[in-house]
Structures are given as structure tokens and as C-alpha cells.
Scaffold this motif. Structure first.
Motif, PDB file in Angstrom:
ATOM      1  N   THR A   6       0.715  -1.082   0.103  1.00  0.00           N
ATOM      2  CA  THR A   6      -0.116   0.029  -0.169  1.00  0.00           C
ATOM      3  C   THR A   6       0.920   1.393  -0.111  1.00  0.00           C
ATOM      4  N   SER A  76      -0.308  -3.041  -6.996  1.00  0.00           N
ATOM      5  CA  SER A  76      -1.179  -1.893  -6.708  1.00  0.00           C
ATOM      6  C   SER A  76      -2.749  -2.503  -6.852  1.00  0.00           C
ATOM      7  N   PRO A  77      -3.644  -1.931  -6.022  1.00  0.00           N
ATOM      8  CA  PRO A  77      -5.003  -2.581  -6.123  1.00  0.00           C
ATOM      9  C   PRO A  77      -5.428  -1.945  -7.470  1.00  0.00           C
ATOM     10  N   ARG A  78      -5.271  -1.085  -8.160  1.00  0.00           N
ATOM     11  CA  ARG A  78      -5.899  -0.615  -9.242  1.00  0.00           C
ATOM     12  C   ARG A  78      -5.067  -0.582 -10.522  1.00  0.00           C
ATOM     13  N   ARG A  96      -7.082   8.880 -11.570  1.00  0.00           N
ATOM     14  CA  ARG A  96      -7.097   8.854 -10.026  1.00  0.00           C
ATOM     15  C   ARG A  96      -5.944   7.902  -9.350  1.00  0.00           C
ATOM     16  N   ASP A  97      -5.798   8.045  -8.171  1.00  0.00           N
ATOM     17  CA  ASP A  97      -4.750   7.258  -7.569  1.00  0.00           C
ATOM     18  C   ASP A  97      -4.980   5.738  -7.661  1.00  0.00           C
ATOM     19  N   HIS A  98      -3.934   4.971  -7.660  1.00  0.00           N
ATOM     20  CA  HIS A  98      -4.060   3.480  -7.962  1.00  0.00           C
ATOM     21  C   HIS A  98      -4.362   2.739  -6.787  1.00  0.00           C
ATOM     22  N   GLU A  99      -4.504   3.489  -5.478  1.00  0.00           N
ATOM     23  CA  GLU A  99      -4.739   2.805  -4.231  1.00  0.00           C
ATOM     24  C   GLU A  99      -6.128   2.810  -3.917  1.00  0.00           C
ATOM     25  N   THR A 100      -6.942   3.735  -4.016  1.00  0.00           N
ATOM     26  CA  THR A 100      -8.256   3.711  -3.589  1.00  0.00           C
ATOM     27  C   THR A 100      -9.226   4.508  -4.916  1.00  0.00           C
ATOM     28  N   THR A 102     -10.129   7.430  -5.311  1.00  0.00           N
ATOM     29  CA  THR A 102     -10.748   8.645  -4.692  1.00  0.00           C
ATOM     30  C   THR A 102     -10.062   9.950  -4.698  1.00  0.00           C
ATOM     31  N   THR A 103      -8.794   9.906  -4.913  1.00  0.00           N
ATOM     32  CA  THR A 103      -8.043  11.173  -5.182  1.00  0.00           C
ATOM     33  C   THR A 103      -7.448  11.441  -6.405  1.00  0.00           C
ATOM     34  N   GLU A 113      -9.186  15.132  -3.085  1.00  0.00           N
ATOM     35  CA  GLU A 113     -10.521  14.390  -3.007  1.00  0.00           C
ATOM     36  C   GLU A 113     -11.461  14.670  -4.031  1.00  0.00           C
TER      37      GLU A 113
END
Length: 313
Positions: A6, A76-78, A96-100, A102-103, A113
Motif C-alpha cells: 500500500t 497496486s489495487p488498481r 485517479r490514484d491507484h490505491e483507492t 478517490t483522489t 479528494e
């Protein structure tokens, strides 16, 4: 997903935000230059320059593929989205970010955000530059109409450069605005349906470029008569594209009218009222939940009261 992977994803996103934004913008610039050179008024002199920019565009694909493979490597999650964007590099412009997811990173704003506030802020930021583009396109259309023949024969090469550069900036401005705003909204189909004219302005030169490029290859431009067919086809597509831009720019300028601004504000109020209604529903659900919990706890308090009275006696 462990904490180490993460943190690596976040670090990679932070490190690559600025370079990949610049790479995406450069990619779009090369595409704009290639398409505009290919659709140039002086068609016989522009094919070589167009192919040069096409080669530069192709050479940039490994940059986006390398970033996608890096996200795959660190888990990475995405990472699937990263692979998809490596095939369509312009989408990396407002990724957008590759973690969530949402940013998002944007120039002058940094990491923010993705919410309604950011959407409205970016929309306001685009309004000024797009009005300037609207004011710029009208003189370009006049120049192309009045001095069309002189530009065609190369009598005023400096004027040709101004016109082609102006149209390239116009296409680039429409494309950047559409990609960023499309990436910000959640209802993407609704946005495309509402801004289909902008999408047409972006895609029409690309479709004309690919189709004419294919026909050029089949007809073998060594023959003058066949080359003239290509020239007429390009000219028709270019005039149609300019007409659509003129109509869209006029509609944008008309939005400055008080009546149009009232209409836009009323639409904004309707959207806000819809959001407020959803918030009220959430509040009502929470209040119902609190009341149910208090009713369950009330009998326990009542049963404990007589014991306390007996001890006091």
C-alpha cells in the motif's frame, strides 16, 4: 493487500503524478500536431510533417506501459486501470490514484479528494480559458474563409502557421477539458450524453485522419487525380469540423447571457436540492436507528429504579 505494498503504491503515485501529467499533455500535443498537419490547407506539403508527429506519438507509448508494469510489479489495487490507460494514454491526464481511486492530482491544486466541490472548482477554472478559445476561433474562421486560396497556394506561410497553430490549440483545449471533467464525474454516461458535441469535436478530426490516411495508402498519391480526391475529402472534413466548433463556441459565449446564467444556476440549485434530499434521508435513517436503540434501553432503566428506591428506604 499488506501495508508495505500500500505504501509503495502511494509513493509511486506521488512520484509519477507530475511527470505522467506532462507526458499525457505532450502525447496530446503530438496528436494535435499530427492531425492538424494532415488536415492542413497545403495538403501536399504537410504529409511528411504529420507522419513525423505520428512517430513521436508512437514512441511515447512505452512511457505509459512502463508505469503500468511498475504498478503490476508492486501489486497496486488498481493495476488493471493502469494497463488500460497505457493503451489510451490521454486518459492518464486526470487519472485517479491507484490505491483507492478517490483522489486525483491536478496542476495548482495538488492531490485532492474527488467530490462535487472539486468538480465545481475545476469547472470554474476551465470557464475562463475556454471563453478565450471561443474568442480566438472566430478570427481563425474568418481568416480561413477570406484567405483560403492564398493560404492554399502557400502565398502567406506565416498566416498558415497561425491558423494551424490556433486550430491545434482549440482541439487540445477541448480534449483536455473533456478528459479532466469526464474523469471527475461519477455519472460518465450522463456527462457524455450532455457534452456529445464536445466529444464529436474531439473525435471527428481523429476519425477523418485515420480514414483519409487509409485511403491515401490505397490510392497511392503518386497520381495527381487521385491526390485531388484526398484533398477534397480532407477539405470537406475540415470545413465540417470548423462549423461544429463555431456553433459550440457561439453556444458557450451565449452562456454569458443573464438568462442563460439564471438557467445554469437553476440547474445547479436542482442538483443541490437532490443532494440535500439524500442527506435528509440519511439523517432520518440515523434518527430512526437512535430511537429504536433508546426504546430497547428504556425498559432496563425502568426495572432498575425500584431496587434503587428500596435501598434508599
Amino acid at each position: 493487500m499488506n501495508e508495505t505494498s500500500t505504501s509503495k503504491t502511494i509513493e509511486l503515485d506521488r512520484f509519477m503524478a507530475v511527470p505522467m501529467f506532462c507526458a499525457s499533455l505532450t502525447f496530446l500535443y503530438f496528436v494535435a500536431a499530427a492531425v492538424q498537419e494532415f488536415n492542413s490547407e497545403t495538403v501536399y506539403q504537410s504529409d511528411e510533417a504529420s507522419l513525423y508527429f505520428v512517430k513521436l506519438t508512437v514512441l511515447m507509448f512505452p512511457i505509459f506501459l512502463a508505469e503500468a508494469l511498475a504498478h503490476c510489479w508492486i501489486g497496486s489495487p488498481r493495476w488493471k486501470m493502469a494497463l488500460l490507460r497505457s493503451l489510451l494514454p490521454p486518459l492518464r491526464l486526470a487519472a485517479r490514484d491507484h490505491e483507492t481511486g478517490t483522489t486525483m492530482w491536478l496542476p495548482l491544486l495538488g492531490w485532492r479528494e474527488v467530490d462535487e466541490d472539486l468538480h465545481e472548482e475545476v469547472e470554474r477554472a476551465f470557464s475562463g480559458p475556454m471563453i478565450l478559445v471561443a474568442l480566438m476561433i472566430l478570427p481563425l474562421l474568418s481568416i480561413s474563409l477570406v484567405w483560403h486560396y492564398r493560404i492554399d497556394i502557400g502565398q502567406y506561410p506565416w498566416l498558415q502557421v497561425i491558423v494551424e497553430t490556433g486550430y491545434s490549440i482549440t482541439w487540445l483545449a477541448f480534449t483536455v477539458e473533456f478528459i479532466v471533467m469526464f474523469s471527475l464525474v461519477d455519472k460518465k454516461f450522463h456527462y457524455v450524453r450532455k457534452h456529445w458535441v464536445d466529444l464529436l469535436i474531439i473525435c471527428l478530426p481523429l476519425v477523418a485522419f485515420l480514414r483519409v490516411l487509409r485511403i491515401s495508402h490505397l490510392l497511392r498519391l503518386q497520381q495527381v487525380t487521385k491526390a485531388s480526391r484526398i484533398y477534397r475529402l480532407r477539405g470537406l472534413a475540415l470545413r465540417f469540423w470548423r462549423g461544429i466548433i463555431a456553433l459550440d463556441m457561439l453556444s458557450r459565449l451565449m452562456q454569458l447571457d443573464d438568462d442563460r446564467r439564471i438557467e445554469m444556476l437553476e440547474e445547479l440549485v436542482a442538483e443541490k436540492e437532490e443532494e440535500l434530499e439524500k442527506i435528509r434521508e440519511q439523517i432520518a435513517e440515523l434518527e430512526t436507528r437512535v430511537e429504536s436503540k433508546s426504546k430497547v434501553a428504556a425498559p432496563q432503566i425502568t426495572s432498575a429504579t425500584p431496587v434503587e428506591d428500596t435501598e434508599a428506604a
